[in-house]
Design a protein around this motif. Structure first.
Motif, PDB file in Angstrom:
ATOM      1  N   ILE A  50      12.845   7.509  58.563  1.00 50.70           N
ATOM      2  CA  ILE A  50      14.030   8.309  58.266  1.00 50.70           C
ATOM      3  C   ILE A  50      14.136   8.593  56.776  1.00 50.70           C
ATOM      4  CG2 ILE A  50      16.547   8.308  58.288  1.00 50.70           C
ATOM      5  CD1 ILE A  50      15.234   8.842  61.016  1.00 50.70           C
ATOM      6  N   GLU A  51      13.870   7.626  55.951  1.00 48.47           N
ATOM      7  CA  GLU A  51      13.933   7.851  54.508  1.00 48.47           C
ATOM      8  C   GLU A  51      12.917   8.896  54.067  1.00 48.47           C
ATOM      9  OE1 GLU A  51      13.414   3.910  53.024  1.00 48.47           O
ATOM     10  OE2 GLU A  51      15.562   3.424  53.108  1.00 48.47           O
ATOM     11  N   ALA A  52      11.725   8.863  54.666  1.00 53.17           N
ATOM     12  CA  ALA A  52      10.717   9.868  54.332  1.00 53.17           C
ATOM     13  C   ALA A  52      11.165  11.251  54.797  1.00 53.17           C
ATOM     14  CB  ALA A  52       9.376   9.495  54.969  1.00 53.17           C
ATOM     15  N   LEU A  53      11.760  11.327  55.988  1.00 53.52           N
ATOM     16  CA  LEU A  53      12.245  12.605  56.494  1.00 53.52           C
ATOM     17  C   LEU A  53      13.368  13.152  55.614  1.00 53.52           C
ATOM     18  CD1 LEU A  53      12.230  11.911  60.334  1.00 53.52           C
ATOM     19  CD2 LEU A  53      10.916  13.697  59.168  1.00 53.52           C
ATOM     20  N   GLU A  54      14.278  12.300  55.192  1.00 52.47           N
ATOM     21  CA  GLU A  54      15.359  12.746  54.303  1.00 52.47           C
ATOM     22  C   GLU A  54      14.792  13.366  53.038  1.00 52.47           C
ATOM     23  OE1 GLU A  54      19.222   9.926  55.019  1.00 52.47           O
ATOM     24  OE2 GLU A  54      17.577   9.097  53.861  1.00 52.47           O
ATOM     25  N   GLU A  59      13.596  18.263  49.902  1.00 51.94           N
ATOM     26  CA  GLU A  59      12.591  19.050  49.182  1.00 51.94           C
ATOM     27  C   GLU A  59      12.479  20.445  49.791  1.00 51.94           C
ATOM     28  OE1 GLU A  59       7.905  18.898  47.742  1.00 51.94           O
ATOM     29  OE2 GLU A  59       8.619  17.511  49.287  1.00 51.94           O
ATOM     30  N   LEU A  60      12.448  20.531  51.117  1.00 51.28           N
ATOM     31  CA  LEU A  60      12.381  21.831  51.777  1.00 51.28           C
ATOM     32  C   LEU A  60      13.589  22.692  51.440  1.00 51.28           C
ATOM     33  CD1 LEU A  60      11.027  20.887  55.327  1.00 51.28           C
ATOM     34  CD2 LEU A  60       9.917  22.426  53.691  1.00 51.28           C
ATOM     35  N   SER A 151      25.368  11.156  58.866  1.00 54.17           N
ATOM     36  CA  SER A 151      26.554  11.135  58.012  1.00 54.17           C
ATOM     37  C   SER A 151      27.213  12.513  58.018  1.00 54.17           C
ATOM     38  CB  SER A 151      26.174  10.742  56.578  1.00 54.17           C
ATOM     39  OG  SER A 151      25.206  11.623  56.038  1.00 54.17           O
ATOM     40  N   LEU A 152      26.988  13.254  59.099  1.00 52.44           N
ATOM     41  CA  LEU A 152      27.433  14.637  59.171  1.00 52.44           C
ATOM     42  C   LEU A 152      28.939  14.784  59.031  1.00 52.44           C
ATOM     43  CD1 LEU A 152      25.058  15.996  61.935  1.00 52.44           C
ATOM     44  CD2 LEU A 152      25.519  17.152  59.775  1.00 52.44           C
ATOM     45  N   VAL A 351      23.988  19.298  54.642  1.00 51.52           N
ATOM     46  CA  VAL A 351      25.353  19.680  54.286  1.00 51.52           C
ATOM     47  C   VAL A 351      25.393  19.829  52.774  1.00 51.52           C
ATOM     48  CG1 VAL A 351      27.780  19.014  54.261  1.00 51.52           C
ATOM     49  CG2 VAL A 351      26.377  18.540  56.282  1.00 51.52           C
ATOM     50  N   ALA A 352      25.918  20.964  52.310  1.00 52.25           N
ATOM     51  CA  ALA A 352      25.791  21.331  50.897  1.00 52.25           C
ATOM     52  C   ALA A 352      24.293  21.353  50.594  1.00 52.25           C
ATOM     53  CB  ALA A 352      26.569  20.396  49.997  1.00 52.25           C
ATOM     54  N   ASP A 353      23.806  20.473  49.748  1.00 53.27           N
ATOM     55  CA  ASP A 353      22.387  20.465  49.402  1.00 53.27           C
ATOM     56  C   ASP A 353      21.736  19.127  49.708  1.00 53.27           C
ATOM     57  OD1 ASP A 353      22.406  23.137  48.271  1.00 53.27           O
ATOM     58  OD2 ASP A 353      23.538  22.285  46.601  1.00 53.27           O
ATOM     59  N   GLU A 354      22.348  18.346  50.624  1.00 52.86           N
ATOM     60  CA  GLU A 354      21.833  17.021  50.913  1.00 52.86           C
ATOM     61  C   GLU A 354      21.562  16.830  52.402  1.00 52.86           C
ATOM     62  OE1 GLU A 354      24.872  14.481  49.320  1.00 52.86           O
ATOM     63  OE2 GLU A 354      23.940  14.446  47.340  1.00 52.86           O
TER      64      GLU A 354
END
Length: 381
Positions: A50-54, A59-60, A151-152, A351-354
């Protein structure tokens, strides 16, 4: 990443309907044996995954924003099949940094390497209620000791608090053309998050929005002025409507006009031009498949997996649909991974940029369409 079976909760249908997923029976075409919400299976991730996906998702998202800057600065609007009269307005929307709320990346991921971007639903993404609320309560009921990439809800409230909007209520607009109720419930949920952030709100159907020609303003059915509005209504539809010329200049719309570039699949080709060989991208071109021997042709403004064509050395497959008039992007094809006979696509939310959460849809076919089912997930660490 693994797929596990579990026993559905007693009375799960009434439970999810009470949590807002009232449209789960209508979200599928009739005659399907598998329900839309399927908690008989779920996916399990490690925290490291999950941390890698975040990290990859953020980055995308940054790459996508830089792609918008590139399109605006070079004037490449024609590649996106936007009407020429709107080009200057799109550029102004971006230059003003008109406020944006959320988006959903669709990703190919099998747990063994970087996720691959399939597309970015950055204007009118759905399956939000399932990802934010319904699967969270499933987790609390079934695996209360585990975590979830989710955390949506909190991030949406925080984002509404941070948005600088014109004074007065925020209108929340859905379309009466949606017969399933999914869009109305999605809008109602987002309206609730805005209210929790302290905004007064008003619900309105897009079909009931009027134009006051004398006052040069939009109004709702009660003649209340619309100064800001969230709309679950695509910008390409708005630009083709009679009031489209007014919409680009009057009222603050969430999502903003510049999001029309991110929700258009021409973005995939621009990203590949700017970041060739990036591990989270698949090759993509607007002028044909070029060197690709396996590729999928996607309409620039298609929806629900319609009007797509998969070409591989083993043959060609097509999905029915009415999209494609504006053109296609040709993207390198890598089949979705298979788990227990099903193929998951990861919907990673921003959400926003995170990065903010994850929803998973499964289908037996190579293309995720309106026959797919939503399944929950958990983090087992």
């Amino acid at each position: 990443m693994r797929r596990e079976h579990s026993t559905p909760r007693d009375g799960w249908e009434k439970t999810i309907e009470g949590q807002g997923l009232a449209y789960h029976r209508a979200a599928h075409p009739t005659g399907l044996a598998r329900p839309y919400w399927d908690e008989s299976v779920h996916y399990v991730f490690s925290m490291a995954e999950i941390e890698a996906l975040e990290e990859q998702v953020e980055e995308l998202h940054g790459m996508c924003l830089r792609a918008v800057e590139h399109v605006v600065s070079t004037g490449r609007f024609a590649d996106f099949a936007l009407p020429e009269w709107s080009w200057e307005e799109v550029a102004r929307s971006w230059e003003r940094r008109d406020p944006h709320l959320y988006g959903r990346f669709d990703l190919r991921y099998d747990g063994t390497g970087p996720a691959k971007l399939l597309e970015y639903n950055a204007d009118t993404p759905t399956s939000l209620l399932e990802a934010s609320v319904v699967q969270w309560f499933w987790l609390q009921d079934v695996h209360p000791g585990d975590d979830q990439w989710n955390s949506l809800h909190e991030r949406l409230i925080d984002r509404w608090r941070a948005l600088r909007l014109p004074p007065g209520p925020v209108h929340f607009a859905f379309t009466n053309a949606d017969e399933t109720g999914e869009e109305a419930m999605t809008v109602a949920y987002l309206q609730e998050t805005a209210e929790q952030a302290g905004h007064p709100t008003i619900s309105v159907a897009m079909e009931d929005i009027g134009w006051d020609d004398l006052g040069r303003r939009f109004v709702d059915a009660g003649d209340q002025v619309i100064r800001s509005a969230f709309k679950l209504y695509p910008w390409e539809w708005m630009l083709s409507d009679d009031f489209g010329h007014h919409a680009v200049r009057h009222a603050t719309w969430v999502e903003p006009l510049w999001k029309a570039l991110l929700s258009n699949k021409a973005l995939l080709a621009v990203l590949w031009e700017l970041y060739p060989g990036h591990p989270s991208l698949l090759p993509a071109y607007l002028d044909g498949p070029r060197e690709l021997t396996s590729y999928i042709s996607k309409p620039l403004l298609g929806r629900e997996g319609a009007s797509m064509r998969i070409v591989t050395p083993g043959g060609t497959r097509e999905t029915p649909g009415r999209y494609g008039r504006e053109g296609y992007v040709h993207q390198g094809f890598e089949a979705l991974p298979e788990f227990g006979g099903e193929r998951p696509v990861l919907g990673a939310w921003v959400v926003a940029d995170e990065a903010a959460g994850l929803g998973i849809r499964e289908s037996t076919g190579l293309i995720t369409d309106d026959t797919s089912s939503f399944v929950p997930h958990r983090i087992a660490d």
